[in-house]
Design a protein around this motif. Structure first.
Motif, PDB file in Angstrom:
ATOM      1  N   SER A  35       0.833  -1.206   0.000  1.00 19.46           N
ATOM      2  CA  SER A  35       0.000   0.000   0.000  1.00 19.46           C
ATOM      3  C   SER A  35       0.861   1.247   0.000  1.00 19.46           C
ATOM      4  O   SER A  35       1.942   1.286   0.586  1.00 19.46           O
ATOM      5  N   GLN A  36       0.376   2.261  -0.676  1.00 19.87           N
ATOM      6  CA  GLN A  36       0.988   3.596  -0.633  1.00 19.87           C
ATOM      7  C   GLN A  36      -0.121   4.615  -0.810  1.00 19.87           C
ATOM      8  O   GLN A  36      -0.821   4.622  -1.835  1.00 19.87           O
ATOM      9  N   ASP A  37      -0.286   5.441   0.201  1.00 16.99           N
ATOM     10  CA  ASP A  37      -1.381   6.415   0.217  1.00 16.99           C
ATOM     11  C   ASP A  37      -2.709   5.667   0.091  1.00 16.99           C
ATOM     12  O   ASP A  37      -2.963   4.722   0.821  1.00 16.99           O
ATOM     13  N   ARG A  38      -3.533   6.061  -0.850  1.00 21.08           N
ATOM     14  CA  ARG A  38      -4.843   5.412  -1.018  1.00 21.08           C
ATOM     15  C   ARG A  38      -4.818   4.361  -2.126  1.00 21.08           C
ATOM     16  O   ARG A  38      -5.868   3.929  -2.598  1.00 21.08           O
ATOM     17  N   TYR A  39      -3.632   3.935  -2.518  1.00 21.13           N
ATOM     18  CA  TYR A  39      -3.506   2.988  -3.618  1.00 21.13           C
ATOM     19  C   TYR A  39      -2.710   1.759  -3.176  1.00 21.13           C
ATOM     20  O   TYR A  39      -1.913   1.830  -2.235  1.00 21.13           O
ATOM     21  N   ARG A  62      -7.275 -14.443   0.209  1.00 18.68           N
ATOM     22  CA  ARG A  62      -7.621 -14.135   1.598  1.00 18.68           C
ATOM     23  C   ARG A  62      -6.379 -14.118   2.489  1.00 18.68           C
ATOM     24  O   ARG A  62      -6.365 -13.504   3.548  1.00 18.68           O
ATOM     25  N   ASN A  63      -5.352 -14.845   2.067  1.00 15.04           N
ATOM     26  CA  ASN A  63      -4.139 -14.932   2.868  1.00 15.04           C
ATOM     27  C   ASN A  63      -3.105 -13.869   2.503  1.00 15.04           C
ATOM     28  O   ASN A  63      -2.019 -13.839   3.068  1.00 15.04           O
ATOM     29  N   VAL A  64      -3.429 -13.014   1.525  1.00 10.06           N
ATOM     30  CA  VAL A  64      -2.488 -11.991   1.102  1.00 10.06           C
ATOM     31  C   VAL A  64      -2.550 -10.820   2.072  1.00 10.06           C
ATOM     32  O   VAL A  64      -3.595 -10.194   2.236  1.00 10.06           O
ATOM     33  N   MET A  65      -1.443 -10.546   2.704  1.00  8.08           N
ATOM     34  CA  MET A  65      -1.376  -9.410   3.615  1.00  8.08           C
ATOM     35  C   MET A  65      -1.012  -8.151   2.823  1.00  8.08           C
ATOM     36  O   MET A  65      -0.122  -8.181   1.977  1.00  8.08           O
ATOM     37  N   ILE A  66      -1.711  -7.065   3.106  1.00  9.57           N
ATOM     38  CA  ILE A  66      -1.397  -5.796   2.467  1.00  9.57           C
ATOM     39  C   ILE A  66      -0.397  -5.057   3.349  1.00  9.57           C
ATOM     40  O   ILE A  66      -0.735  -4.616   4.441  1.00  9.57           O
ATOM     41  N   GLU A  67       0.848  -4.974   2.889  1.00  5.53           N
ATOM     42  CA  GLU A  67       1.911  -4.354   3.664  1.00  5.53           C
ATOM     43  C   GLU A  67       2.211  -2.959   3.112  1.00  5.53           C
ATOM     44  O   GLU A  67       1.980  -2.678   1.943  1.00  5.53           O
ATOM     45  N   LEU A 102       3.744   8.914  -4.698  1.00  3.54           N
ATOM     46  CA  LEU A 102       2.876   8.436  -5.770  1.00  3.54           C
ATOM     47  C   LEU A 102       1.997   9.573  -6.250  1.00  3.54           C
ATOM     48  O   LEU A 102       1.257  10.179  -5.472  1.00  3.54           O
ATOM     49  N   LEU A 103       2.097   9.882  -7.526  1.00  2.50           N
ATOM     50  CA  LEU A 103       1.313  10.962  -8.123  1.00  2.50           C
ATOM     51  C   LEU A 103       0.270  10.365  -9.052  1.00  2.50           C
ATOM     52  O   LEU A 103       0.594   9.600  -9.955  1.00  2.50           O
ATOM     53  N   VAL A 104      -0.981  10.719  -8.833  1.00  7.43           N
ATOM     54  CA  VAL A 104      -2.077  10.215  -9.658  1.00  7.43           C
ATOM     55  C   VAL A 104      -2.952  11.385 -10.063  1.00  7.43           C
ATOM     56  O   VAL A 104      -3.327  12.215  -9.222  1.00  7.43           O
ATOM     57  N   ASP A 105      -3.271  11.441 -11.329  1.00  7.38           N
ATOM     58  CA  ASP A 105      -4.117  12.515 -11.844  1.00  7.38           C
ATOM     59  C   ASP A 105      -5.547  12.302 -11.358  1.00  7.38           C
ATOM     60  O   ASP A 105      -6.238  11.387 -11.803  1.00  7.38           O
ATOM     61  N   LYS A 106      -5.982  13.143 -10.420  1.00  5.27           N
ATOM     62  CA  LYS A 106      -7.334  12.993  -9.863  1.00  5.27           C
ATOM     63  C   LYS A 106      -8.401  13.258 -10.904  1.00  5.27           C
ATOM     64  O   LYS A 106      -9.502  12.729 -10.837  1.00  5.27           O
ATOM     65  N   THR A 107      -8.069  14.093 -11.897  1.00  3.51           N
ATOM     66  CA  THR A 107      -9.041  14.388 -12.951  1.00  3.51           C
ATOM     67  C   THR A 107      -9.436  13.122 -13.680  1.00  3.51           C
ATOM     68  O   THR A 107     -10.606  12.894 -13.995  1.00  3.51           O
ATOM     69  N   ALA A 108      -8.447  12.272 -13.942  1.00  4.27           N
ATOM     70  CA  ALA A 108      -8.731  11.021 -14.640  1.00  4.27           C
ATOM     71  C   ALA A 108      -9.637  10.131 -13.805  1.00  4.27           C
ATOM     72  O   ALA A 108     -10.524   9.450 -14.327  1.00  4.27           O
TER      73      ALA A 108
END
Length: 219
Positions: free
Chosen positions: A47-51, A138-143, A157-163
């Motif tokens: 995970s990084q930010d909301r992604y 189900r066994n995949v941990m989100i680190e 991480l830069l993501v175009d919010k407009t898109a």
């Protein structure tokens, strides 16, 4: 909720990739490919930010995607499994020796189509649930991505919010069209049913007045 970026790689050699929005996810994905420990088959998420970057490695072939954290794990890993199967089925043993981006011109279109499908079509998750093939997810941990990248190496991480907004608008319009289509068909079926009932009533009345089913008194 959407899959925004995806790639297929052999080790750290990217063979095909596609981004649905303006983002530097490709740069971060390259870092992840270089830092993923070991060479055995695996399913991992960072995970990084909301992604979240979801990674599936099978037989030396790595499929990676970046998705909104609201998409959960089942759909992204179903997408990765689908892409892996399509890639191997299309290119076979050629993936073992292919140069960087050798399959990009052709397969980036497949990535785009399947990203759209898994991001917007409710059947994607419904079919996956019926198959029941993603129990390992189900066994995949989100680190946190710091688990694989040193803090000094990690990029913002830069993501175009407009898109993203455009994607949400597109999904709303698609759902609205589907709803209008459903209502239209329902009205058509109702109209046909009413016409059939009216014709039956008219026939029954005529049969009664004309003294028989073949209407002998009126012919």
């Amino acid at each position: 909720m959407a899959v925004l970026y995806a790639l297929v790689a052999r080790g750290s050699v990217i063979l095909a990739e596609f981004s649905a929005t303006a983002t530097n996810a490709s740069t971060i994905a390259r870092q992840i490919l270089e830092k993923i420990p070991g060479s055995s088959d695996s399913h991992v998420s960072y995970s990084q930010d909301r992604y979240i970057f979801h990674v599936k490695r099978t037989d030396g072939l790595t499929v990676l995607c970046m998705a909104d954290d609201t998409l959960g794990r089942r759909i992204p890993f179903a997408f990765l499994e689908d892409i892996h199967q399509r890639f191997v089925r299309t290119y076979g043993r050629a993936v073992l020796t292919a140069q960087a981006y050798a399959m990009n011109d052709e397969f980036s279109r497949v990535l785009s189509q399947q990203m759209e499908y898994y991001s917007n079509d409710p059947n994607a998750d419904r079919i996956n649930r019926l198959r029941g093939e993603m129990s390992q997810v189900r066994n995949v941990m989100i680190e946190n991505i710091d688990k694989v990248l040193d803090r000094g190496d990690r990029l913002e991480l830069l993501v175009d919010k407009t898109a993203n907004l455009q994607g949400n608008t597109f999904r709303f319009r698609k759902q609205a069209r589907r709803f209008r289509s459903t209502v239209w068909w329902r009205n058509v079926k109702l109209m046909i049913a009413l016409i059939v009932i009216l014709l039956v009533i008219i026939y029954v009345v005529l049969a009664f007045v004309c003294h028989g089913l073949t209407l002998p008194g009126c012919l």
